[in-house]
Scaffold this active site. Structure first.
Site, PDB file in Angstrom:
ATOM      1  N   SER A  60       0.858  -1.200   0.000  1.00 33.18           N
ATOM      2  CA  SER A  60       0.000   0.000   0.000  1.00 33.18           C
ATOM      3  C   SER A  60       0.888   1.243   0.000  1.00 33.18           C
ATOM      4  O   SER A  60       2.091   1.165   0.283  1.00 33.18           O
ATOM      5  CB  SER A  60      -0.860  -0.028   1.268  1.00 33.18           C
ATOM      6  OG  SER A  60      -1.459   1.226   1.522  1.00 33.18           O
ATOM      7  N   TYR A  86      -3.766  -0.493  10.030  1.00 34.67           N
ATOM      8  CA  TYR A  86      -3.556  -0.703   8.593  1.00 34.67           C
ATOM      9  C   TYR A  86      -2.149  -0.258   8.201  1.00 34.67           C
ATOM     10  O   TYR A  86      -1.421  -0.975   7.507  1.00 34.67           O
ATOM     11  CB  TYR A  86      -4.609   0.069   7.798  1.00 34.67           C
ATOM     12  CG  TYR A  86      -4.610  -0.234   6.314  1.00 34.67           C
ATOM     13  CD1 TYR A  86      -5.213  -1.374   5.810  1.00 34.67           C
ATOM     14  CD2 TYR A  86      -4.002   0.640   5.406  1.00 34.67           C
ATOM     15  CE1 TYR A  86      -5.213  -1.648   4.442  1.00 34.67           C
ATOM     16  CE2 TYR A  86      -4.002   0.376   4.043  1.00 34.67           C
ATOM     17  CZ  TYR A  86      -4.613  -0.771   3.566  1.00 34.67           C
ATOM     18  OH  TYR A  86      -4.609  -1.037   2.219  1.00 34.67           O
TER      19      TYR A  86
END
Ligand code: NAP
Length: 251
Positions: A143, A156
């Protein structure tokens, strides 16, 4: 020598292949010739139809990846369906949003378990099959939060930064054993994962405003990077985190 992107005769496991980025990667790997085992907790009939109607091979395996209990069965399912495990795409992932000051242990553990712990132990289970063949490809879906901090997504960011580190560690341990471990870092793509962001006019505007390409990504646009990292064309590529981000990190 012409580089080969052909995946004929290879078997790929793709977690979270029912929707979004996992579905798009499963479709791209199948189009390049791989037989794909889609793994997840939701039905995979849409992916099965997309791959089957294009003449590809697909099977599904039902598993909840919030624990590592199913990892050995997933690998065995791929071997029994298609005869081998050559490619693993650790795509399944979740996100929980709250200010760091209020963030709960439950939201920490849930995200770390799926995004990081299961990705590691499934990689370990797959590598036990790949190492005797001296051939394998592991692709982690990282990510922008593997490089940046973000806001309101502490578990996250920790999981995706951890996944980048894990990608490098596994590359260091397994490169000489014939396994390429790499990651793709998607920028901002139109999937369920980003619904909340896209529905927030302020956040959506801020994000769009710094993407040089001037638009969100479509999951299909990750297919080329996935096929590259799954194929012989990337034989000497180890431990890299490949951004596919419309230029986000360049800004
Ligand atoms: P998504 O549509 O929410 O897909 C997430 C996938 O993970 C779904 O298939 C989901 O299955 C599966 N999954 C989640 N928890 C699971 C569990 N306990 N057991 C089995 N499967 C589980 O979002 P996406 O954007 O395609 O996300 C795919 C990956 O890309 C994630 O790792 C995400 O962090 C990463 N990513 C996305 C973006 C983006 O802009 N969209 C950017 C960077 C990275 P269900 O459908 O059954 O929930």
């Amino acid at each position: 020598m012409k580089p080969s992107f052909d995946l004929s005769g290879r078997t790929a496991i793709v977690t979270g292949a029912n929707t979004g980025i996992g579905q798009a990667i499963a479709v791209a790997l199948a189009a390049a010739g791989a037989a794909v085992l889609g793994v997840g907790r939701s039905g995979m009939s849409e992916t099965e139809t997309m791959i089957g109607s294009a003449g590809g091979r697909f099977a599904s395996f039902s598993a909840d990846l919030s624990t590592i209990d199913p990892v050995d069965d997933i690998v065995e399912a791929a071997v029994s369906a298609f005869g081998s495990v050559d490619i693993l795409v650790n795509n399944a992932g979740i996100i929980r949003r709250a200010d760091a000051i209020d963030f709960t242990e439950a939201d920490w553990d849930a995200v770390m378990d799926v995004n990081l712990k299961t990705a590691f132990f499934l990689s370990q289970a797959a590598a036990k099959r790949m190492i005797p063949n001296a051939r394998g490809k592991i692709i982690n879906i990282a990510s922008m939060l593997s490089f940046q901090g973000g806001i309101r997504i502490p578990s996250y960011t920790a999981s995706k930064s951890g996944l980048a580190g894990l990608t490098r560690l596994l590359a260091c341990e397994w490169a000489a054993k014939g396994i390429n471990v790499n990651a793709i870092a998607p920028g901002y793509f139109v999937t369920n994962n980003t619904t909340a962001l896209r529905e927030d006019p302020k956040r959506s505007g801020d994000i769009l405003g710094r993407i040089p390409a001037g638009r969100w990504g479509n999951p299909e646009e990750l297919g080329g990077a996935a096929v590259f990292l799954a194929s012989d064309a990337s034989a000497y590529v180890h431990g890299t985190i490949l951004p596919v981000d419309g230029g986000w990190l360049a800004r």
